[in-house]
Design an enzyme around this catalytic site. Structure first.
Site, PDB file in Angstrom:
ATOM      1  N   ASP A   8       0.849  -1.207   0.043  1.00 10.30           N
ATOM      2  CA  ASP A   8      -0.010  -0.003  -0.129  1.00 10.30           C
ATOM      3  C   ASP A   8       1.178   1.166   0.122  1.00 10.30           C
ATOM      4  OD1 ASP A   8       0.943   0.211   2.555  1.00 10.30           O
ATOM      5  OD2 ASP A   8      -1.095   0.345   3.587  1.00 10.30           O
ATOM      6  N   CYS A  65       3.181  -3.231   3.990  1.00 11.92           N
ATOM      7  CA  CYS A  65       2.434  -1.848   4.381  1.00 11.92           C
ATOM      8  C   CYS A  65       3.116  -1.326   5.552  1.00 11.92           C
ATOM      9  CB  CYS A  65       0.904  -2.440   4.904  1.00 11.92           C
ATOM     10  SG  CYS A  65       0.845  -3.542   6.232  1.00 11.92           S
ATOM     11  N   GLY A  68       3.045  -4.153   8.322  1.00  8.93           N
ATOM     12  CA  GLY A  68       3.432  -5.488   7.736  1.00  8.93           C
ATOM     13  C   GLY A  68       2.175  -6.349   8.242  1.00  8.93           C
ATOM     14  N   HIS A  98      10.023 -24.056   9.097  1.00  8.47           N
ATOM     15  CA  HIS A  98       8.953 -24.785   9.790  1.00  8.47           C
ATOM     16  C   HIS A  98       7.645 -24.513   9.178  1.00  8.47           C
ATOM     17  CE1 HIS A  98      11.232 -25.159  13.964  1.00  8.47           C
ATOM     18  NE2 HIS A  98      12.185 -25.518  13.039  1.00  8.47           N
ATOM     19  N   ASN A  99       7.317 -23.350   8.774  1.00 12.19           N
ATOM     20  CA  ASN A  99       6.057 -22.908   8.396  1.00 12.19           C
ATOM     21  C   ASN A  99       5.669 -23.215   6.872  1.00 12.19           C
ATOM     22  OD1 ASN A  99       6.568 -20.400  10.837  1.00 12.19           O
ATOM     23  ND2 ASN A  99       5.279 -22.309  11.042  1.00 12.19           N
TER      24      ASN A  99
END
Ligand code: RB5
Length: 148
Positions: A8, A65, A68, A98-99
């Site tokens: 943005d 942004c 964030g 990990h994700n």
């Protein structure tokens, strides 16, 4: 790597730096905007990046942004997106290991250009570990399908 990039107005200055940095590293960057500091709505750009990543048109996404936070929430509403707001390279590395995060979210008002570069380096070069972490990521995916 094909990277979708969006921000943005509050993230615009850092996004411009990020685009130049990623192009300089040889990445194929799709910049979905915004293209100025005129006020706009972060969900539009979080969604645009998320759609490119979820569809496979981009390998990874970067959103920016002010904090964030909002733009990561928006990106995460796109099925298949795992967007993470991170403040340093170690968090970015853990989000990959990990994700299996596929979108990283930067806080344009709090993260400087040098730290952003270190975050991107970690995010784009760290592999997902799989194993027990795959089972956990699969449970996140199941939540998208209403399976719990
Ligand atoms: C814009 O003022 C700001 O709210 C936005 O960039 C972001 O920080 C929202 O989470």
């Amino acid at each position: 790597m094909r990277i979708a990039l969006g921000s943005d107005h509050a993230g615009f200055p850092l996004k411009e730096h990020v685009r130049a940095y990623l192009v300089g590293l040889g990445h194929d960057v799709t910049d979905v905007g915004t293209y100025s500091e005129e006020s706009c709505d972060y969900p539009d750009f979080g969604a645009a990046v998320g759609v490119l990543v979820a569809s496979g048109e981009a390998d990874k996404g970067v959103v920016v942004c002010g904090s964030g936070l909002g733009i990561s929430i928006a990106a995460n509403k796109v099925r298949g997106v795992r967007a993470v707001p991170v403040m340093d390279a170690e968090m970015a590395e853990m989000a990959r290991r990990h994700n299996d995060a596929n979108v990283v979210s930067l806080a344009g008002r709090y993260v400087g250009t040098a730290r952003a570069e270190s975050i991107l380096d970690a995010f784009l070069t760290t592999e997902f570990e799989g194993g027990r972490h795959q089972r956990r990521v699969d449970k996140i995916t199941a939540l998208e399908d209403g399976r719990q």
